[in-house]
Motif scaffolding. Structure first.
Motif, PDB file in Angstrom:
ATOM      1  N   PHE A 191       0.822  -1.210   0.000  1.00 45.95           N
ATOM      2  CA  PHE A 191       0.000   0.000   0.000  1.00 45.95           C
ATOM      3  C   PHE A 191       0.863   1.271   0.000  1.00 45.95           C
ATOM      4  O   PHE A 191       0.334   2.370   0.005  1.00 45.95           O
ATOM      5  CB  PHE A 191      -0.909   0.018   1.236  1.00 45.95           C
ATOM      6  N   THR A 192       2.163   1.110   0.041  1.00 52.04           N
ATOM      7  CA  THR A 192       3.090   2.236   0.204  1.00 52.04           C
ATOM      8  C   THR A 192       3.890   2.467  -1.077  1.00 52.04           C
ATOM      9  O   THR A 192       4.412   1.508  -1.656  1.00 52.04           O
ATOM     10  CB  THR A 192       4.048   1.946   1.386  1.00 52.04           C
ATOM     11  N   PHE A 193       3.966   3.737  -1.505  1.00 46.19           N
ATOM     12  CA  PHE A 193       4.683   4.090  -2.733  1.00 46.19           C
ATOM     13  C   PHE A 193       5.755   5.124  -2.406  1.00 46.19           C
ATOM     14  O   PHE A 193       5.493   6.086  -1.675  1.00 46.19           O
ATOM     15  CB  PHE A 193       3.706   4.668  -3.774  1.00 46.19           C
ATOM     16  N   HIS A 194       6.954   4.915  -2.962  1.00 47.65           N
ATOM     17  CA  HIS A 194       8.075   5.830  -2.711  1.00 47.65           C
ATOM     18  C   HIS A 194       8.427   6.575  -3.992  1.00 47.65           C
ATOM     19  O   HIS A 194       8.519   5.958  -5.066  1.00 47.65           O
ATOM     20  CB  HIS A 194       9.299   5.050  -2.230  1.00 47.65           C
ATOM     21  N   ILE A 195       8.622   7.894  -3.864  1.00 47.36           N
ATOM     22  CA  ILE A 195       9.098   8.686  -4.993  1.00 47.36           C
ATOM     23  C   ILE A 195      10.184   9.639  -4.467  1.00 47.36           C
ATOM     24  O   ILE A 195      10.346   9.790  -3.248  1.00 47.36           O
ATOM     25  CB  ILE A 195       7.975   9.521  -5.659  1.00 47.36           C
ATOM     26  N   THR A 196      10.902  10.266  -5.377  1.00 49.07           N
ATOM     27  CA  THR A 196      11.845  11.329  -5.005  1.00 49.07           C
ATOM     28  C   THR A 196      11.401  12.600  -5.714  1.00 49.07           C
ATOM     29  O   THR A 196      11.326  12.642  -6.947  1.00 49.07           O
ATOM     30  CB  THR A 196      13.283  10.956  -5.417  1.00 49.07           C
ATOM     31  N   VAL A 197      11.091  13.611  -4.933  1.00 45.97           N
ATOM     32  CA  VAL A 197      10.604  14.884  -5.497  1.00 45.97           C
ATOM     33  C   VAL A 197      11.819  15.733  -5.861  1.00 45.97           C
ATOM     34  O   VAL A 197      12.716  15.917  -5.031  1.00 45.97           O
ATOM     35  CB  VAL A 197       9.712  15.609  -4.468  1.00 45.97           C
ATOM     36  N   PRO A 198      11.868  16.252  -7.107  1.00 41.34           N
ATOM     37  CA  PRO A 198      13.052  17.016  -7.523  1.00 41.34           C
ATOM     38  C   PRO A 198      13.151  18.358  -6.790  1.00 41.34           C
ATOM     39  O   PRO A 198      12.152  18.896  -6.308  1.00 41.34           O
ATOM     40  CB  PRO A 198      12.820  17.220  -9.028  1.00 41.34           C
ATOM     41  N   GLU A 199      14.376  18.871  -6.727  1.00 42.30           N
ATOM     42  CA  GLU A 199      14.619  20.182  -6.117  1.00 42.30           C
ATOM     43  C   GLU A 199      13.733  21.233  -6.800  1.00 42.30           C
ATOM     44  O   GLU A 199      13.536  21.189  -8.016  1.00 42.30           O
ATOM     45  CB  GLU A 199      16.090  20.584  -6.295  1.00 42.30           C
ATOM     46  N   GLY A 200      13.230  22.147  -6.031  1.00 36.43           N
ATOM     47  CA  GLY A 200      12.449  23.242  -6.597  1.00 36.43           C
ATOM     48  C   GLY A 200      10.961  22.964  -6.673  1.00 36.43           C
ATOM     49  O   GLY A 200      10.170  23.890  -6.791  1.00 36.43           O
ATOM     50  N   ALA A 201      10.582  21.688  -6.603  1.00 33.79           N
ATOM     51  CA  ALA A 201       9.151  21.356  -6.702  1.00 33.79           C
ATOM     52  C   ALA A 201       8.503  21.475  -5.319  1.00 33.79           C
ATOM     53  O   ALA A 201       9.098  21.078  -4.317  1.00 33.79           O
ATOM     54  CB  ALA A 201       8.978  19.948  -7.246  1.00 33.79           C
ATOM     55  N   SER A 202       7.326  22.030  -5.269  1.00 34.51           N
ATOM     56  CA  SER A 202       6.625  22.134  -3.989  1.00 34.51           C
ATOM     57  C   SER A 202       5.344  21.303  -3.975  1.00 34.51           C
ATOM     58  O   SER A 202       4.584  21.334  -3.019  1.00 34.51           O
ATOM     59  CB  SER A 202       6.288  23.605  -3.695  1.00 34.51           C
ATOM     60  N   SER A 203       5.104  20.619  -5.074  1.00 31.80           N
ATOM     61  CA  SER A 203       3.938  19.738  -5.098  1.00 31.80           C
ATOM     62  C   SER A 203       4.175  18.597  -6.082  1.00 31.80           C
ATOM     63  O   SER A 203       5.068  18.663  -6.933  1.00 31.80           O
ATOM     64  CB  SER A 203       2.675  20.511  -5.490  1.00 31.80           C
ATOM     65  N   VAL A 204       3.358  17.570  -5.943  1.00 29.22           N
ATOM     66  CA  VAL A 204       3.414  16.389  -6.806  1.00 29.22           C
ATOM     67  C   VAL A 204       2.030  16.179  -7.395  1.00 29.22           C
ATOM     68  O   VAL A 204       1.025  16.341  -6.689  1.00 29.22           O
ATOM     69  CB  VAL A 204       3.825  15.141  -5.985  1.00 29.22           C
ATOM     70  N   GLU A 205       1.982  15.861  -8.680  1.00 24.84           N
ATOM     71  CA  GLU A 205       0.713  15.480  -9.316  1.00 24.84           C
ATOM     72  C   GLU A 205       0.647  13.953  -9.336  1.00 24.84           C
ATOM     73  O   GLU A 205       1.604  13.309  -9.756  1.00 24.84           O
ATOM     74  CB  GLU A 205       0.645  15.988 -10.767  1.00 24.84           C
TER      75      GLU A 205
END
Ligand SMILES: [Zn+2]
Length: 627
Positions: free
Chosen positions: A101-115
């Motif tokens: 049930f758990t998903f891992h991502i890496t948010v890039p520098e500069g981003a303040s949100s994820v779609e």
């Protein structure tokens, strides 16, 4: 309303729970959630989310432990087409190796949100299907969202937006911000309130006000169905539902919701169940439930139960079932209160409101006592407490449930809590009643949907406040018992006893053998109309002969099986011992099993104990009109 001071307190609480401080700031901005349900006839819901995020490792959850399900049942397997984007770029994802049930991502520098984009592929089709049909949809928000790890559900704000097929209408307890055409926007709500506020929508929709006269809080039933005809709730049933609301006020003496919606789905193509919520319930049954006496009787077992949960299960909930977010495991040891007491009070309110007749209430109790006594040999090895403890691993059972035992804390709860009610009555010499306990335990001001958890000790203390007694000893004895006998003390203290006669019951109770043969208390068999063995009671004549569930009876005494034929044979066993020969098909092979039986058909009923006051019927009488 969320004040600044409240927010600070929440952040401090989050820190104490070892939650990273930056996540408190995250709760300031609502997650934007859009559910596009325009492909409901294709059983596809399309989801888009904008989730405030921070650069670096970021973890998202699909809800796993679903409140009311009492198990890790989130349908994560229905998630498809999952894609994450940040700053216009696709981000790779990886599922956790220890928790699907758990998903891992890496948010890039500069981003303040994820779609986040994905589809929910509903299981549609058949009574064990899902939440969508050609004409309607039931939105359970926990099925159509991902949420970031690390923040309790009540601090994560969601702004939900829904797009429906043209012309469809909807009902929900979720406060609406605006609606236009086929689109609706809801007021931002905390994740726990969102998940607790499902929605029904459909081409065929009807809302009916069931607020009793003088009741300040609005109550309604929102019905969606697969046909216009199915929406035709009889006026008498509307009156009974209004009585139900009035009776609940009398029973509990308080409400803990802003308004209340019975969300009822009538379809032969969705799953059939009821799921409780604080300000609504998601109840689903057959399309023509309003149109037949059996259907309306079935609604009497469903709607009052789910309504009672607003008090018992939502407002008051066992502390160890009150997880702060949906990945945290639940402990189910107090389900004999959460579900068992709800079962008792739900059936009691069905009788008090007139949905059930007093006779149907008694027949239900008789059937329950029989099912849990001679019909449940598994109670000799598995105590009631274990049926609650084991739920997360074995909610759904298979064959020979009479020996395995299933979720027996539901029906045995009826007997257990009826006995509690009679003990309070007897010990207080009629001065106190179970209502006094309800007013104590579920009372207090209406501050909207609040959660007030409790422990076993607090439950016992509340009972002792009403009527001093060895409640802890009583419960421990009942919960740990491996007696073959069902606990029928409440029925007997109520002036009745269980008796077996050849008269078929007016109310078949639980179990799917309509149109078949219920010979559970004679030869120990329940058969479907086609001879399929639905149950064979361990230790009874048919089981001893070798007949078990999964087989199919093809012939009885050399003649093709029909329910009437077997009933005739059982009838003949009233006066003499019968050697009943069953030709049975199992795993492609035919066998003949011989069952020796004398005693005729046997069905459980309640009969009066002469000289004892009829407390049972007094309990089932309407109370709200006696004011
Ligand atoms: Zn329940």
């Amino acid at each position: 309303m969320v004040t600044f001071r409240f927010r600070m307190a929440a952040c401090i609480a989050a820190l104490l729970l070892f939650i990273a401080p930056h996540l408190c700031a995250q709760s300031e901005t609502a997650i934007q959630l859009t559910v596009d349900a325009t492909q409901t006839p294709q059983h596809i819901l399309t989801i888009h989310e904008t989730i405030p995020a921070h650069a670096g490792a970021f973890t998202l959850y699909y809800p796993k432990w679903i409140p009311g399900d009492h198990q890790p049942s989130g349908p994560v397997g229905n998630v498809a087409g999952l894609k994450f984007l940040a700053g216009g770029k696709v981000i790779p994802w990886r599922r956790d190796l220890l928790d699907v049930f758990t998903f891992h991502i890496t948010v890039p520098e500069g981003a303040s949100s994820v779609e986040a984009d994905f589809q929910y592929l509903d299981g549609g089709g058949g009574p064990f299907g899902g939440s969508t049909t050609d004409k309607l949809v039931d939105i359970n928000w926990d099925e159509v969202l991902l949420y970031p790890a690390g923040t309790p559900a009540q601090q994560l704000m969601f702004a939900a937006h829904l797009v429906l097929p043209e012309g469809w209408k909807f009902g929900t307890a979720l406060p609406l911000e605006s609606a236009s055409g086929n689109q609706a926007t809801f007021k931002p709500a905390a994740l726990n309130r969102l998940v607790d506020s499902p929605l029904v929508a459909g081409e065929y929709y009807r809302a009916v006000d069931i607020t009793p006269p003088g009741e300040p809080i609005h109550h309604e039933i929102d019905i969606v169905a697969d046909s216009a005809t199915a929406l035709n709730m009889p006026p008498e049933f509307q009156k009974q539902l209004t009585n139900l609301v009035a009776e609940s006020g009398k029973l509990f003496g308080a409400r803990h919701y802003r308004d209340y919606h019975f969300l009822l789905t009538l379809s032969n193509h969705t799953a059939h169940f009821g799921l409780e919520h604080h300000e609504s319930n998601d109840s689903r049954t057959m399309e023509r439930a309003f149109l037949t006496p059996n259907g309306r009787r079935g609604l009497g077992g469903l709607l009052p139960h789910e309504f009672v949960h607003s008090w018992n299960g939502k407002f008051r909930r066992p502390a160890d079932l009150s997880a702060p977010y949906y990945e945290a495991p639940m402990q189910t040891d107090l389900l004999w209160v959460y579900e068992g007491l709800t079962d008792y009070l739900g059936h009691l309110l069905a009788a008090r409101s007139g949905i059930w007749t007093p006779e149907q209430f008694r027949e239900y109790l008789a059937n329950t006592a029989a099912e849990l006594g001679p019909g449940r040999p598994g109670r000799t090895w598995r105590p009631l407490q274990d049926t609650a403890d084991a739920v997360p691993g074995m909610f759904r059972g298979f064959s020979l449930m009479n020996w395995r035992r299933g979720v027996d804390y539901y029906p045995e709860g009826d007997l257990l809590w009826l006995e509690v009610a009679t003990i309070i009555h007897d010990q207080s010499h009629g001065k106190k009643s179970f209502e006094d306990f309800c007013h104590t335990f579920y009372g207090g001001p209406n501050d909207g949907p609040q959660l007030k958890p409790y422990t076993f000790d607090e439950l016992v203390a509340a009972l002792n406040q009403v009527q001093p007694y060895d409640w802890a000893g009583f419960f421990h004895e009942r919960l740990g018992s491996t007696s073959a006998e069902a606990p029928v003390g409440g029925i007997e203290a109520g002036g009745w006893k269980v008796d077996y006669t050849e008269k078929p019951p007016a109310f078949a109770g639980r179990g799917r053998f309509a149109g078949g043969v219920n010979a559970a208390y004679s030869i120990g068999l329940r058969l479907g109309g086609d001879g399929s063995v639905q149950d064979s009671i361990v230790g009874k004549p048919a089981f001893k002969a070798g007949i078990v569930p999964g087989m199919r009876v093809v012939a009885v005494n050399g003649r093709s099986f029909t329910p009437a034929l077997l009933n005739d044979v059982l009838e003949a066993s009233k006066s003499s011992t019968q050697q009943i020969q069953f030709l049975v098909l199992g795993d492609d092979y035919y066998h003949t099993y011989t069952v020796e039986y004398e005693g005729g058909p046997r069905f459980p009923h309640l009969v009066r104990v002469e000289g004892k006051p009829d407390l049972l019927d007094d309990l089932a009488k309407p109370q709200a009109s006696q004011k």
